[in-house]
Design a protein around this motif. Sequence first.
Motif, PDB file in Angstrom:
ATOM      1  N   PRO A  31       0.826  -1.212   0.000  1.00  0.00           N
ATOM      2  CA  PRO A  31       0.000   0.000   0.000  1.00  0.00           C
ATOM      3  C   PRO A  31       0.860   1.262   0.000  1.00  0.00           C
ATOM      4  CG  PRO A  31      -0.771  -1.572   1.643  1.00  0.00           C
ATOM      5  CD  PRO A  31       0.570  -2.061   1.173  1.00  0.00           C
ATOM      6  N   GLN A  32       0.349   2.302  -0.638  1.00  0.00           N
ATOM      7  CA  GLN A  32       1.076   3.568  -0.730  1.00  0.00           C
ATOM      8  C   GLN A  32       0.477   4.549   0.280  1.00  0.00           C
ATOM      9  OE1 GLN A  32       3.765   3.801  -3.234  1.00  0.00           O
ATOM     10  NE2 GLN A  32       3.315   1.622  -2.973  1.00  0.00           N
ATOM     11  N   TYR A  33       0.974   4.486   1.520  1.00  0.00           N
ATOM     12  CA  TYR A  33       0.363   5.256   2.587  1.00  0.00           C
ATOM     13  C   TYR A  33       0.965   6.651   2.769  1.00  0.00           C
ATOM     14  CZ  TYR A  33      -2.122   1.109   4.152  1.00  0.00           C
ATOM     15  OH  TYR A  33      -2.957   0.035   4.230  1.00  0.00           O
ATOM     16  N   VAL A  34       2.128   6.891   2.210  1.00  0.00           N
ATOM     17  CA  VAL A  34       2.780   8.182   2.410  1.00  0.00           C
ATOM     18  C   VAL A  34       3.105   8.775   1.050  1.00  0.00           C
ATOM     19  CG1 VAL A  34       3.702   7.547   4.660  1.00  0.00           C
ATOM     20  CG2 VAL A  34       5.039   7.055   2.614  1.00  0.00           C
ATOM     21  N   GLU A 191      -6.717   9.973   4.617  1.00  0.00           N
ATOM     22  CA  GLU A 191      -5.598  10.255   5.520  1.00  0.00           C
ATOM     23  C   GLU A 191      -5.703   9.481   6.824  1.00  0.00           C
ATOM     24  OE1 GLU A 191      -8.817  13.233   6.576  1.00  0.00           O
ATOM     25  OE2 GLU A 191      -8.013  12.300   4.754  1.00  0.00           O
ATOM     26  N   LEU A 192      -6.886   8.909   7.124  1.00  0.00           N
ATOM     27  CA  LEU A 192      -7.069   8.152   8.358  1.00  0.00           C
ATOM     28  C   LEU A 192      -6.802   6.664   8.191  1.00  0.00           C
ATOM     29  CD1 LEU A 192     -10.281   9.832   9.811  1.00  0.00           C
ATOM     30  CD2 LEU A 192      -7.888  10.281  10.397  1.00  0.00           C
ATOM     31  N   LEU A 193      -6.524   6.236   6.967  1.00  0.00           N
ATOM     32  CA  LEU A 193      -6.192   4.839   6.743  1.00  0.00           C
ATOM     33  C   LEU A 193      -4.754   4.551   7.170  1.00  0.00           C
ATOM     34  CD1 LEU A 193      -7.919   4.346   3.275  1.00  0.00           C
ATOM     35  CD2 LEU A 193      -8.598   3.266   5.442  1.00  0.00           C
ATOM     36  N   GLY A 194      -4.426   3.269   7.255  1.00  0.00           N
ATOM     37  CA  GLY A 194      -3.061   2.876   7.572  1.00  0.00           C
ATOM     38  C   GLY A 194      -2.697   3.169   9.010  1.00  0.00           C
ATOM     39  N   ALA A 195      -1.408   3.479   9.214  1.00  0.00           N
ATOM     40  CA  ALA A 195      -0.881   3.640  10.563  1.00  0.00           C
ATOM     41  C   ALA A 195      -1.448   4.848  11.284  1.00  0.00           C
ATOM     42  CB  ALA A 195       0.649   3.738  10.502  1.00  0.00           C
ATOM     43  N   VAL A 196      -2.058   5.783  10.552  1.00  0.00           N
ATOM     44  CA  VAL A 196      -2.626   6.960  11.212  1.00  0.00           C
ATOM     45  C   VAL A 196      -3.722   6.550  12.193  1.00  0.00           C
ATOM     46  CG1 VAL A 196      -3.908   9.107  10.853  1.00  0.00           C
ATOM     47  CG2 VAL A 196      -2.038   8.490   9.304  1.00  0.00           C
ATOM     48  N   TRP A 197      -4.650   5.669  11.732  1.00  0.00           N
ATOM     49  CA  TRP A 197      -5.746   5.289  12.616  1.00  0.00           C
ATOM     50  C   TRP A 197      -6.338   3.911  12.330  1.00  0.00           C
ATOM     51  CZ3 TRP A 197      -7.178   5.829  17.212  1.00  0.00           C
ATOM     52  CH2 TRP A 197      -8.478   5.560  17.635  1.00  0.00           C
ATOM     53  N   SER A 198      -6.622   3.579  11.065  1.00  0.00           N
ATOM     54  CA  SER A 198      -7.378   2.351  10.788  1.00  0.00           C
ATOM     55  C   SER A 198      -6.632   1.100  11.213  1.00  0.00           C
ATOM     56  CB  SER A 198      -7.739   2.263   9.302  1.00  0.00           C
ATOM     57  OG  SER A 198      -6.591   2.093   8.494  1.00  0.00           O
ATOM     58  N   PHE A 199      -5.298   1.102  11.126  1.00  0.00           N
ATOM     59  CA  PHE A 199      -4.524  -0.049  11.608  1.00  0.00           C
ATOM     60  C   PHE A 199      -4.841  -0.350  13.078  1.00  0.00           C
ATOM     61  CE2 PHE A 199      -0.490  -0.168   8.703  1.00  0.00           C
ATOM     62  CZ  PHE A 199      -1.280  -0.568   7.637  1.00  0.00           C
ATOM     63  N   THR A 200      -4.889   0.710  13.879  1.00  0.00           N
ATOM     64  CA  THR A 200      -5.117   0.547  15.309  1.00  0.00           C
ATOM     65  C   THR A 200      -6.488  -0.042  15.587  1.00  0.00           C
ATOM     66  OG1 THR A 200      -3.626   2.354  15.896  1.00  0.00           O
ATOM     67  CG2 THR A 200      -5.342   1.805  17.488  1.00  0.00           C
ATOM     68  N   VAL A 201      -7.523   0.547  14.979  1.00  0.00           N
ATOM     69  CA  VAL A 201      -8.891   0.088  15.207  1.00  0.00           C
ATOM     70  C   VAL A 201      -9.042  -1.352  14.738  1.00  0.00           C
ATOM     71  CG1 VAL A 201     -11.312   0.476  14.627  1.00  0.00           C
ATOM     72  CG2 VAL A 201      -9.781   2.425  15.006  1.00  0.00           C
ATOM     73  N   GLU A 202      -8.530  -1.644  13.548  1.00  0.00           N
ATOM     74  CA  GLU A 202      -8.662  -2.983  12.977  1.00  0.00           C
ATOM     75  C   GLU A 202      -7.987  -4.038  13.860  1.00  0.00           C
ATOM     76  OE1 GLU A 202      -9.588  -5.868   9.894  1.00  0.00           O
ATOM     77  OE2 GLU A 202     -10.375  -3.880  10.390  1.00  0.00           O
ATOM     78  N   THR A 203      -6.772  -3.753  14.303  1.00  0.00           N
ATOM     79  CA  THR A 203      -6.016  -4.761  15.047  1.00  0.00           C
ATOM     80  C   THR A 203      -6.532  -4.914  16.468  1.00  0.00           C
ATOM     81  OG1 THR A 203      -4.118  -4.075  13.721  1.00  0.00           O
ATOM     82  CG2 THR A 203      -3.689  -5.557  15.559  1.00  0.00           C
ATOM     83  N   ALA A 204      -6.923  -3.826  17.103  1.00  0.00           N
ATOM     84  CA  ALA A 204      -7.515  -3.932  18.440  1.00  0.00           C
ATOM     85  C   ALA A 204      -8.802  -4.745  18.390  1.00  0.00           C
ATOM     86  CB  ALA A 204      -7.783  -2.546  19.010  1.00  0.00           C
ATOM     87  N   THR A 205      -9.618  -4.516  17.378  1.00  0.00           N
ATOM     88  CA  THR A 205     -10.853  -5.274  17.236  1.00  0.00           C
ATOM     89  C   THR A 205     -10.564  -6.749  16.990  1.00  0.00           C
ATOM     90  OG1 THR A 205     -11.964  -3.318  16.338  1.00  0.00           O
ATOM     91  CG2 THR A 205     -13.022  -5.441  15.963  1.00  0.00           C
TER      92      THR A 205
END
Length: 334
Positions: A31-34, A191-205
Amino acid sequence: MTVRITNGDVMDGKIALEEHFNLPEFADSLPQYVEPRTMREIEHRLLDLGAMRLEEMDAAGIELSVLSLTAPGVQAETDPRRAVTLAKKTNDTLAEVVREHPDRYAGLAALPLQDPPAAADELERCATELGFRGALVNGFTNLGDAATGWYYDHERFLPFWERAEALGLPVYLHPRDPLPGNQGSYEGHPELLGAVWSFTVETATHALRLMTSGLFDRFPGLTVILGHLGETLPFTMWRIEHRVSFMGDLRKFRRPLSDYLLTNFYVTTSGDFRTQALVATLSELGADRVLFSSDYPYESMREAADWFDHSAISENDRVKIGRTNALRLFRLKK
């Protein structure tokens, strides 16, 4: 190697264990996150397992990096047979690198969870033949197409978890973005995808799915590792546990959720270099359950090490987090 903290400034001998690499076979799925220039540098560093990476480790006081295939890796392959082939090739390639630098690198297996029994066999092969110290899986696993994914609380994965427990090997649950059909809340906000936010929500869930499914009641010896100081779970567990206590017959698990977090999980410092957050994590989990990581090359080894070496924690905790916890968990001889 003897741990040395020089003038209270630098801890040598650190072990870092969310340190990524890539192979050309997976370059197109990255993925191209940056922004493009930074991403090109990351892609270049992912492919380097030689002088540049070792120099970065030396400068950061990192003696050993535990390497793993970057996300989404094998988990994005939709064909089970090809996933098995790719996992074996990846692991054989990593094993060659580890053999060339046995004092600097160790390996975490990439696994074809599209076929759970095959993934269990590959985990065992990696442990017994290649000397790997566990596995890293990148979120859910695709099957059939990119829109279909399976989370690891499903009963289809029980043969894999049974083998992981029997082998005594930890499994690192690394982030992925949500499935395409579950990204509605991010619409208009890439801008909220990837390490910014969605990674956290997805993995915690995902971790909560494992806990609430009863997986750790069935396999109490399982060990799962979460990066980024536990993907917020150390800070939110009290409220989660408090509210779930009102769920009655919906509960499928036997123990308090905090018990699973304290006995079946470790967390790492990967990509979360904030002393206040580290201290809060220590107050919830204790120093024996926290491990040093940098999340290279998405993050800087030097930044991670400079922060960690100067963070306001006890030297005893620093040595545990930076080295001895990893020695014990991965059964490393140093």
